[in-house]
Scaffold this motif. Sequence first.
Motif, PDB file in Angstrom:
ATOM      1  N   SER A  51       0.658  -1.117   0.066  1.00 16.57           N
ATOM      2  CA  SER A  51       0.001  -0.028   0.066  1.00 16.57           C
ATOM      3  C   SER A  51       0.860   1.356   0.004  1.00 16.57           C
ATOM      4  N   GLY A  52       2.088   1.188   0.508  1.00 17.49           N
ATOM      5  CA  GLY A  52       2.968   2.363   0.715  1.00 17.49           C
ATOM      6  C   GLY A  52       3.553   2.637  -0.923  1.00 17.49           C
ATOM      7  N   PHE A  53       3.510   1.775  -1.756  1.00 16.26           N
ATOM      8  CA  PHE A  53       4.169   1.867  -2.960  1.00 16.26           C
ATOM      9  C   PHE A  53       2.878   2.715  -3.721  1.00 16.26           C
ATOM     10  N   SER A  54       1.727   2.570  -3.368  1.00 16.84           N
ATOM     11  CA  SER A  54       0.644   3.151  -4.285  1.00 16.84           C
ATOM     12  C   SER A  54       0.475   4.578  -3.701  1.00 16.84           C
ATOM     13  N   THR A  55       0.291   5.498  -4.834  1.00 15.88           N
ATOM     14  CA  THR A  55       0.250   6.816  -4.436  1.00 15.88           C
ATOM     15  C   THR A  55      -1.213   7.116  -4.013  1.00 15.88           C
ATOM     16  N   GLU A  56      -2.172   6.237  -3.699  1.00 18.21           N
ATOM     17  CA  GLU A  56      -3.176   6.457  -2.936  1.00 18.21           C
ATOM     18  C   GLU A  56      -2.800   6.795  -1.497  1.00 18.21           C
ATOM     19  N   SER A  57      -1.621   6.142  -0.970  1.00 19.49           N
ATOM     20  CA  SER A  57      -1.066   6.501   0.458  1.00 19.49           C
ATOM     21  C   SER A  57      -0.381   7.895   0.322  1.00 19.49           C
ATOM     22  N   ASP A  58      -0.306   8.446   1.297  1.00 21.48           N
ATOM     23  CA  ASP A  58       0.291   9.621   1.722  1.00 21.48           C
ATOM     24  C   ASP A  58       1.744   9.570   1.501  1.00 21.48           C
ATOM     25  N   LEU A  59       2.229   8.545   1.907  1.00 20.67           N
ATOM     26  CA  LEU A  59       3.623   8.095   2.066  1.00 20.67           C
ATOM     27  C   LEU A  59       4.827   8.764   1.032  1.00 20.67           C
ATOM     28  N   HIS A  60       4.333   8.597  -0.321  1.00 14.96           N
ATOM     29  CA  HIS A  60       4.843   8.933  -1.602  1.00 14.96           C
ATOM     30  C   HIS A  60       5.452  10.589  -1.361  1.00 14.96           C
ATOM     31  N   LEU A  61       4.416  11.285  -0.777  1.00 15.48           N
ATOM     32  CA  LEU A  61       4.738  12.634  -0.573  1.00 15.48           C
ATOM     33  C   LEU A  61       6.010  13.008   0.093  1.00 15.48           C
ATOM     34  N   PHE A  62       6.302  12.185   1.022  1.00 15.74           N
ATOM     35  CA  PHE A  62       7.426  12.184   1.937  1.00 15.74           C
ATOM     36  C   PHE A  62       8.772  11.415   1.438  1.00 15.74           C
ATOM     37  N   THR A  63       8.312  10.380   0.642  1.00 22.15           N
ATOM     38  CA  THR A  63       9.628   9.772   0.123  1.00 22.15           C
ATOM     39  C   THR A  63      10.233  10.626  -0.920  1.00 22.15           C
ATOM     40  N   ARG A  64       9.471  11.296  -1.654  1.00 21.97           N
ATOM     41  CA  ARG A  64      10.101  11.964  -2.831  1.00 21.97           C
ATOM     42  C   ARG A  64      10.997  13.143  -2.192  1.00 21.97           C
ATOM     43  N   ARG A  65      10.306  13.803  -1.079  1.00 22.50           N
ATOM     44  CA  ARG A  65      11.247  14.787  -0.370  1.00 22.50           C
ATOM     45  C   ARG A  65      12.515  14.492   0.128  1.00 22.50           C
ATOM     46  N   LEU A  66      12.386  13.320   0.673  1.00 23.28           N
ATOM     47  CA  LEU A  66      13.566  12.702   1.391  1.00 23.28           C
ATOM     48  C   LEU A  66      14.431  12.392   0.396  1.00 23.28           C
ATOM     49  N   THR A  67      14.098  11.513  -0.685  1.00 19.98           N
ATOM     50  CA  THR A  67      15.106  11.321  -1.481  1.00 19.98           C
ATOM     51  C   THR A  67      15.690  12.572  -2.263  1.00 19.98           C
ATOM     52  N   GLU A  68      14.997  13.824  -2.642  1.00 16.26           N
ATOM     53  CA  GLU A  68      15.415  14.979  -3.001  1.00 16.26           C
ATOM     54  C   GLU A  68      16.591  15.368  -2.229  1.00 16.26           C
ATOM     55  N   PHE A  69      16.054  15.563  -0.758  1.00 14.95           N
ATOM     56  CA  PHE A  69      17.129  16.233   0.129  1.00 14.95           C
ATOM     57  C   PHE A  69      18.426  15.209   0.002  1.00 14.95           C
ATOM     58  N   GLU A  70      18.162  14.159   0.140  1.00 11.99           N
ATOM     59  CA  GLU A  70      19.570  13.222   0.331  1.00 11.99           C
ATOM     60  C   GLU A  70      20.315  13.457  -0.883  1.00 11.99           C
ATOM     61  N   ILE A  71      19.747  13.333  -2.319  1.00  7.81           N
ATOM     62  CA  ILE A  71      20.575  13.506  -3.391  1.00  7.81           C
ATOM     63  C   ILE A  71      21.108  14.740  -3.512  1.00  7.81           C
ATOM     64  N   THR A  72      20.474  15.899  -3.373  1.00 12.84           N
ATOM     65  CA  THR A  72      20.919  17.216  -3.562  1.00 12.84           C
ATOM     66  C   THR A  72      21.962  17.744  -2.550  1.00 12.84           C
ATOM     67  N   PHE A  73      21.586  17.445  -1.221  1.00 14.10           N
ATOM     68  CA  PHE A  73      22.568  18.037   0.147  1.00 14.10           C
ATOM     69  C   PHE A  73      23.132  17.242   0.544  1.00 14.10           C
ATOM     70  N   ALA A  74      22.781  15.777   0.769  1.00 17.59           N
ATOM     71  CA  ALA A  74      23.462  14.768   1.641  1.00 17.59           C
ATOM     72  C   ALA A  74      24.442  13.754   1.041  1.00 17.59           C
ATOM     73  N   SER A  75      24.397  13.817  -0.378  1.00 19.43           N
ATOM     74  CA  SER A  75      25.065  12.931  -1.031  1.00 19.43           C
ATOM     75  C   SER A  75      26.588  13.079  -1.175  1.00 19.43           C
ATOM     76  N   SER A  76      26.929  14.338  -1.182  1.00 16.92           N
ATOM     77  CA  SER A  76      28.065  14.878  -1.420  1.00 16.92           C
ATOM     78  C   SER A  76      29.192  14.018  -0.864  1.00 16.92           C
ATOM     79  N   ARG A  77      30.417  13.619  -1.317  1.00 11.36           N
ATOM     80  CA  ARG A  77      31.431  12.804  -0.858  1.00 11.36           C
ATOM     81  C   ARG A  77      32.294  13.763  -0.181  1.00 11.36           C
ATOM     82  N   ARG A  78      32.206  14.996  -0.393  1.00 13.23           N
ATOM     83  CA  ARG A  78      32.921  16.309   0.165  1.00 13.23           C
ATOM     84  C   ARG A  78      32.814  16.131   1.838  1.00 13.23           C
TER      85      ARG A  78
END
Lengths: 388, 363
Positions: free
Chosen positions: B324-351
């Motif tokens: 059910s969490g993979f379905s966009t009928e659940s609200d979970l994806h709203l947060f999954t996308r934001r967390l992914t974006e944060f990680e990739i843009t700000f936290a993934s740096s090897r620096r």
Amino acid sequence: MDFAVDPADARFRDDLRALLDGTLPDWWRGMFVDDPRAIPFTREFCRALAAREWLTLAWPAEHGGAGASAWTQAVLREEMWAAEEPRGPQYMNLNYIGPLLMRYGTPTQRARFLPPMARGEVIWCQGFSEPDAGSDLASLRTRARLVEDHFLVDGTKIWTSYADAPADWCLLLARSELAADRHDGISVFLVDMTTPGISVRPIDTMAGPHEFNEVTFESVAVPRDCLLGEAGRGWELVAAGLTFERVGIARYARAARVLEHLVTHANESGQSRDPRVRARLAELRASCEAARLLAYRAVSLQARGVVPTVEASIARIHATRLEQEVGHAGLELLGPLGLLRSGDPVAPLAGEVQRHFVRNIPTTVAAGTLEIQKNIVARRGLGLPRET
Amino acid sequence: MDLTWSDEQEMLADAAAAFVRRECPPERVRAIEASDGGHDQPLWDAMAELGWCGLALPVEHGGSGRGVLEVTVLAEQLGRGAVPSPLLDSTALAALPIAWAGSDAQRARLLPALAAGRSIGTLAVLEPGMTDAWGDVSVPGGTRISGQKLLVPWAHVADVLLVASSSGLYLLEAARTAWDSVSHDAFAGEPLFAVTLLDACTEPLGSPERPAGPETTHRVLDTAAVVRLAYAVGAAEACLDLAVRHASQRVQFGRPIGTFQAVAHRCVDMRVEIDACRYLAFQAAWSLEREDRAAPLEVTAALTYARGALRRVFLDAHQVHGASGFSTESDLHLFTRRLTEFEITFASSRRHPDLLATAMGLS
């Protein structure tokens, strides 16, 4: 929210380090070693702390303490744990047995038991776990029967640290009455370890001797005035005690110290330029920082008079895992020579990392297993349903 | 030392939480995301009305004069509701840098509108080929600027665009010059754009003699990263809420699945990681606000820790939710996308781990 360190606490940390530098012998590797000098040294060290009024630093003045803030106390336990706890078994007195006596003891009990603790002259052990009662502590079978003016105690306690130090007193959990609710009917006793009928059998461990003991009680007479708190209400007393205990040890400080040794080793062995090594050690450093802040959150609540049951368990879950991870990373960094113990002349970092690794295998078991801690957080912190 | 909130911080958090519950429930988040442009003007106006656009801006330019820590307190609550808004970016990526490094004229011209929410700002950093926002940019600065910038948030509604160039930060104003924004097709939580600059008219941030250099860009990125981390912590908290609710209600084998320790303990793992990230973020924000020497390393420690930790949190939430969490009928994806974006843009740096390694003494 305020992350500033009080300058007085920073000075206190420097003073403590100076004392440790000047006092810790070269051979000091903590109390769980096969070295007859270790326990006597911890007694000597506690007396030295007591002479500076640092032993019962955080106790209220009325009980012989210096009434220091929770933060000064945090500095003390960070420096102590980083230095392999030179207070030895007595850290338990200061962290939670003393505070339990203050909270639940009669005036007579407090006057009798607290001053020797404050002078650094007495070693206590705790009789909680039993061969058939570990995580399910409430199923304990040690019995205390009231016979005239004393209780007669029969039963077996196990994994009792320091009993062979030898301990002078034992904080003992026993069932004093059969009750409908299994958490009722348990009482806490203050037991003189020289009482006839007590025998101590040391249990050898992977980390060496003197870690654990099995203690048997056969018709041990405990005077009525050595019952702590109300009869049958011992469970809540122990729950409070264990919360003090969970924030009472600054495990992250030891992890950070071992990490410093690993940095030295990585530099000397040329591994410091390996990006994987750099990333791994940096992640562990960040995790030490997180562990420190999680502990500080619990301390912040304590400083406001809140008993941080859930927060203490969260801090402990994080810190115990961290201690283990630092050991694992250390062994990987050291390679095959990581097998060598402190007795071997070519052991890297004098066998320190090897010992840290082995010592921490049971860290997620002691003082409430990782799973029990998680149950506490799941039910009390998250409100997840109980099994029906 | 005290890791509990002050009364003021508590009030701000409560007010923000109440606002998010009332004004921006998941249905509205979905509606905003589905709308053309993904920007909700009434929501923006309501937040501006509360003074949040100028929360950390100087009082003399219409702000409330509070600090970065307050912005993180607010960010956490907005993240909890996955609120789609340029508010945090406009504050951290544009308004604060102008307040720190702008010339008197730039501050006087731009800050009052930004503080009042009459204008929106953003920052363009990433370029094709860059794997790290803190890395070297190659677009050259100058009175005219040309080049391509990627993953620029809210570029389509921005009135003020800061551009990181090889010689420092440059300022573009929609009222004076134009830029071309093309929406990315991204798995993200906010509208992101490819921005093309063609001989755009710019001026350096700060005076022409003393323009804001790369050190200002780093400070901006550090601050934005911590504010975004707080937003991500809020989003992670929402993941945990959803997981706990699901585990308490979903019945299998005749009992709520939250009674199974395998499920319950996963939720506890989430709790531990969220709390760890949370206090690392607050500590870094506290130090940034004071321009403390420890700040850059605290940011680094927070991001180094958060990168794996927050991913584990949302993946755990998905595991607890089952299909059910993979379905966009659940609200979970709203947060999954934001967390992914944060990680990739700000936290993934090897620096970050590398800086921390150097600070630990690794040679």
